[in-house]
Scaffold this motif. Structure first.
Motif, PDB file in Angstrom:
ATOM      1  N   THR A 115       0.802  -1.225   0.000  1.00 28.56           N
ATOM      2  CA  THR A 115       0.000   0.000   0.000  1.00 28.56           C
ATOM      3  C   THR A 115       0.830   1.269   0.000  1.00 28.56           C
ATOM      4  O   THR A 115       0.332   2.335  -0.372  1.00 28.56           O
ATOM      5  CB  THR A 115      -0.903   0.034   1.239  1.00 28.56           C
ATOM      6  N   GLY A 116       2.061   1.193   0.432  1.00 30.19           N
ATOM      7  CA  GLY A 116       2.862   2.401   0.550  1.00 30.19           C
ATOM      8  C   GLY A 116       2.663   3.122   1.857  1.00 30.19           C
ATOM      9  O   GLY A 116       3.420   4.034   2.196  1.00 30.19           O
ATOM     10  N   ALA A 117       1.638   2.757   2.625  1.00 30.67           N
ATOM     11  CA  ALA A 117       1.408   3.353   3.937  1.00 30.67           C
ATOM     12  C   ALA A 117       2.222   2.586   4.979  1.00 30.67           C
ATOM     13  O   ALA A 117       2.727   1.499   4.728  1.00 30.67           O
ATOM     14  CB  ALA A 117      -0.071   3.329   4.265  1.00 30.67           C
TER      15      ALA A 117
ATOM     16  N   ASN B 124      -4.466  -2.340  -5.846  1.00 35.12           N
ATOM     17  CA  ASN B 124      -3.772  -1.095  -5.519  1.00 35.12           C
ATOM     18  C   ASN B 124      -4.571  -0.331  -4.475  1.00 35.12           C
ATOM     19  O   ASN B 124      -5.804  -0.345  -4.480  1.00 35.12           O
ATOM     20  CB  ASN B 124      -3.602  -0.217  -6.769  1.00 35.12           C
ATOM     21  N   TRP B 125      -3.863   0.358  -3.593  1.00 33.87           N
ATOM     22  CA  TRP B 125      -4.501   1.128  -2.537  1.00 33.87           C
ATOM     23  C   TRP B 125      -4.001   2.575  -2.582  1.00 33.87           C
ATOM     24  O   TRP B 125      -2.827   2.836  -2.830  1.00 33.87           O
ATOM     25  CB  TRP B 125      -4.190   0.542  -1.168  1.00 33.87           C
ATOM     26  N   THR B 126      -4.910   3.499  -2.307  1.00 32.24           N
ATOM     27  CA  THR B 126      -4.585   4.919  -2.230  1.00 32.24           C
ATOM     28  C   THR B 126      -4.869   5.421  -0.820  1.00 32.24           C
ATOM     29  O   THR B 126      -5.915   5.121  -0.245  1.00 32.24           O
ATOM     30  CB  THR B 126      -5.423   5.728  -3.233  1.00 32.24           C
ATOM     31  N   THR B 127      -3.927   6.167  -0.264  1.00 30.94           N
ATOM     32  CA  THR B 127      -4.151   6.772   1.044  1.00 30.94           C
ATOM     33  C   THR B 127      -5.018   8.011   0.869  1.00 30.94           C
ATOM     34  O   THR B 127      -4.603   8.984   0.241  1.00 30.94           O
ATOM     35  CB  THR B 127      -2.825   7.149   1.708  1.00 30.94           C
ATOM     36  N   VAL B 128      -6.241   7.981   1.407  1.00 26.35           N
ATOM     37  CA  VAL B 128      -7.150   9.123   1.278  1.00 26.35           C
ATOM     38  C   VAL B 128      -7.208   9.947   2.563  1.00 26.35           C
ATOM     39  O   VAL B 128      -7.807  11.025   2.569  1.00 26.35           O
ATOM     40  CB  VAL B 128      -8.565   8.658   0.872  1.00 26.35           C
TER      41      VAL B 128
END
Length: 821
Positions: free
Chosen positions: A108-110, A143-147
């Motif tokens: 996720t990158g988080a 894929n994941w996006t940090t919102v």
């Protein structure tokens, strides 16, 4: 005494009628772990130290899934079909697209831990966690996006409906979005308590559970939150839209009025509970600290066995494929005769299946534990997948029951499309519980269960007879019945299996076996034998006095099982052999239990010894003495019987030491199959047996009585009597008449009525379109009256058929009928 060999939960909500007085109780279930369990959803449970559990048999067993992680797993989202997401500490996200068979790790990158995951719509999912972090995926978690990140308190739970989403966390935090997380707005909770769980049933109605007994409710999308009295100060950990809350100190709260008020349930535990999940209108699971797992269930609906007592024999049918064993207690036989006396003749029995599957041996075994579970095989895009839900259980109906007194009667219609038999009282070819009668016509009790071997985790080394292979993907429909008003059948029970190859692969070199650990009273003095002309295997006492704790004393009975192939295509006896207990003495390795040895069991099913050595009649040494029917002689006369001794040959030799006929514990195996016996996908093999017991004036005379009984059963089978040829009127008709079958056309069952004017020899015969006789439904002398008989054409193809009424070898009338499948 005997030592037993060790060895999906899909949501279907069924509202039970108020006519039943049902008692639901929380029962402790073995989770197999002591790790804390944090979330239960559908077939899966997530917990600490990388714990992920899965069930494929409605929670009867839970099996660990290895994700190769020690991170705590905190939340699951499962679509009830194939797609699953699991999240946890250290930004852990795992996903599966095939119902948990395979898993992949999502990057996720988080960097923050995740506490909750929920589905928003289709491929859209949210995850929420530490430091106010919220992630969004639009492609099933690829894929994941940090919102949202690094904004305030930790978030403990998130709920979403389309582009609306709400999340709650520590210090009374509530946030929401109306635009897929692009913007987040705080809402006033009116509390500083940690909020642990949130759920919305629609965009306006939502509920929150939190510490210190906090329950909040909104009816306007969260613009206002109102506190609801919980009646407790315990920390509440989980809430769902079905009206359940789980919390510390064993707290379970339930609401039946949309959250207006909550009632505490008696769980019988003080364990901290972290999650609750309903699987039916009144059934639920809850999981918590130290691996504790509880199920709220109604016993008669979820029992793993049913008592089968249609007549003088009392026994048990289980949902794992075994019968004649009392699984309630360790080391307890199940075939009791006479019923209620505490004397037993069989310890356990079961149907075993083995075949070559793409060149590799696969088995579905049932001897001591069983590798089946209630359920069915589902075609998922060309792949055979095992499924189950709470329709799939053991159904039992008795004469005198009705839909108001027996829930199985009322819900029998759930199994009718699968093959559960019933009497179509009004002849409209539709099952109606208020009108029709479930079960075999005239039977005092009928049991039906549909199970499958398609769940890989139920295949275990240690089943007792082979076991532990990959599944065959068999779907098996078992019907068991008996009569208490037919004197000739009061010591007989019938069991019929419809075995369907639901895989996409041809089963080759297929064998079917009835395995029985026969313990006739005391098990230390038993002999066995077979009668090939009768398709009969049996056990009898070696002398005329049966001793031991369950002993029958003087003149003990003989017990047996008979393949009934009076209907074309049904199984017959292709071989008969047995397994000797090692403790019996003089047991060569090739005659011992093949527990956990699939190849060894397969050889026994072929009529060979465990290592593939043929059985030989003493003195052996000659291929002409090879046999696949062990002890097929008459114990009082000609032929080879067990008292004559045996040859202990192994290693494919025809010679070996001679052993005298020392009695002892026996496991007899009755087999049907051949090297060229193949079942294509969709093919069905029908197996019908009668298990029976008879007592004569001596141990040997009991065999004679048993064989006479088997002759009666065979004749009744050929005449349709065991399926219920019913005299519907004893009034003397004015003449002979054959009625048109109904329904017509039919699939696959139809009813034929006829009347006879005086006592005659009656035959009712079915012919195919070429005039070939394919079935004899009646062949017996009958008194004047009107009769009806069912014909099940399940083994026949669509087309035109004819049937004739024959009186004293003269055709009275013939009619045509049409089978459409």
């Amino acid at each position: 005494m005997k030592t037993i060999i060790n060895i999906l939960f899909i949501i279907v909500v069924i509202s039970c009628s108020a006519i039943y007085s049902q008692v639901y109780t929380w029962y402790l279930v073995n989770s197999g772990t002591t790790n804390n369990l944090n979330c239960i959803f559908g077939n899966f449970i997530a917990g600490d130290n990388g714990t992920l559990l899965r069930t494929s048999n409605t929670g009867n067993n839970w099996f660990p899934v290895n994700l190769n992680t020690t991170n705590d797993l905190r939340s699951i989202c499962y679509d009830g079909s194939n797609f699953i997401i699991v999240v946890g500490e250290s930004n852990t996200i795992y996903r599966s697209t095939n119902n948990g068979v395979n898993w992949s790790f999502s990057i996720t990158g988080a960097s923050n831990g995740l506490n909750s995951v929920t589905r928003a719509a289709s491929s859209y999912y949210y995850a929420a966690g530490a430091f106010g972090t919220v992630l969004l995926t639009t492609n099933y978690g690829v894929n994941w996006t940090t919102v949202r990140s690094m904004q305030g308190a930790d978030l403990n739970s998130i709920s979403a409906l389309g582009y609306y989403a709400w999340a709650v966390g520590n210090s009374g935090t509530i946030i929401y979005t109306t635009n897929w997380g692009a913007n987040w707005v705080e809402q006033n909770s009116g509390t500083t308590a940690a909020l642990n769980s949130i759920v919305f049933s629609n965009t306006v109605n939502g509920w929150i559970a939190g510490n210190n007994g906090t329950i909040l409710h909104t009816t306007n999308g969260g613009l206002n939150w109102i506190a609801v009295n919980s009646g407790t100060t315990a920390n509440l950990k989980a809430i769902n839209a079905s009206g359940w809350i789980a919390g510390d100190s064993g707290i379970i709260l339930r609401s039946t009025n949309y959250g207006v008020s909550w009632t505490r349930q008696n769980t019988g535990t003080t364990v901290d509970l972290n999650s609750v999940y309903p699987y039916s209108a009144d059934g639920a699971w809850t999981a918590g600290k130290n691996g504790k797992l509880y199920q709220r269930r109604y016993d008669s609906l979820f029992t793993t066995w049913k008592r089968f007592t249609p007549n003088n024999i009392g026994t048990y049918i289980t949902n794992t494929g075994i019968f004649n064993q009392d699984i309630r207690l360790a080391n307890k036989p199940g075939f009791e005769w006479p019923k209620g006396t505490g004397r037993y003749a069989i310890f356990t029995s079961g149907l075993c299946i083995a075949a070559m599957y793409n060149g590799i041996l696969r088995e579905a075994m049932a001897s001591y534990k069983g590798e089946y579970t209630p359920g069915y095989i589902f075609d998922s895009s060309g792949i055979s997948v095992a499924r189950t839900d709470n329709r799939f259980r053991i159904y039992s109906v008795k004469r005198g029951d009705n839909m108001n007194t027996n829930q199985d009667w009322a819900e029998w219609g759930q199994m009718v499309p699968i093959g559960a038999p019933y009497v179509d009282v009004n002849g409209n070819n539709q099952y109606e519980p208020a009108t029709d009668t479930p079960g075999i016509k005239g039977a005092s009790q009928t049991i039906f269960v549909c199970f499958t071997d398609g769940f890989p985790e139920t295949h275990t080394i240690g089943e007792g007879f082979g076991g532990g292979t990959l599944p065959l993907y068999a779907e098996v429909h078992l019907t068991a019945w008996g009569f208490n008003d037919k004197p000739s059948l009061e010591n007989v029970q019938f069991l019929k299996w419809d075995v369907i190859n639901k895989s996409k692969v041809q089963w080759q070199s297929t064998y079917f076996s009835i395995f029985s650990d026969v313990d006739l009273g005391g098990s230390d003095d038993d002999y066995i034998g077979c009668d090939t002309t009768r398709n009969l295997g049996y056990c009898y006492n070696s002398d005329d006095n049966d001793e031991g704790g369950y002993g029958y004393g003087l003149h003990p009975p003989a017990v047996g099982m008979q393949f009934l192939n009076c209907i074309p295509g049904y199984a017959g006896l292709s071989s008969f052999d047995y397994i000797r207990c090692v403790s019996c003495g003089n047991t060569p390795p090739c005659e011992s239990d093949p527990n956990g040895q699939p190849e060894g069991a397969y050889n026994f099913m072929k009529g060979l010894k465990k290592d593939g050595t043929p059985w030989v009649i003493p003195p052996g040494g000659n291929s002409s003495l090879i046999t696949k029917y062990v002890y097929s002689g008459q114990p009082w006369g000609a032929g080879w019987d067990e008292s004559d001794g045996r040859i202990g040959n192994c290693g494919n030799s025809l010679t070996g030491p001679f052993f005298t006929g020392v009695p002892g514990d026996r496991r007899m195996i009755m087999n049907y199959g051949a090297e060229n016996k193949n079942l294509n996908p969709g093919d069905t093999q029908k197996i019908l047996i009668a298990q029976m017991i008879a007592r004569g004036s001596s141990n040997l005379n009991s065999i004679t009585m048993l064989m006479s009984l088997s002759d009666v059963v065979k004749a009744m089978c050929e005449n349709g009597g065991i399926f219920g040829v019913k005299e519907i009127s004893s009034q003397v008709p004015s003449g002979y008449k054959l009625y048109q079958n109904y329904p017509n056309p039919f699939n696959p069952k139809t009813i034929i009525n006829y009347q006879i004017a005086m006592s005659n020899n009656v035959k009712l015969v079915i012919y195919d379109v070429m005039g070939k006789e394919i079935a004899v439904l009646v062949n017996q002398k009958q008194n004047a009256g009107t009769y009806e008989i069912d014909w099940d054409a399940g083994n026949y193809s669509s087309g035109v058929y004819f049937y004739s009424l024959i009186i004293d070898n003269k055709i009275i009338d013939s009619k045509k009928m049409l089978l459409i499948k």
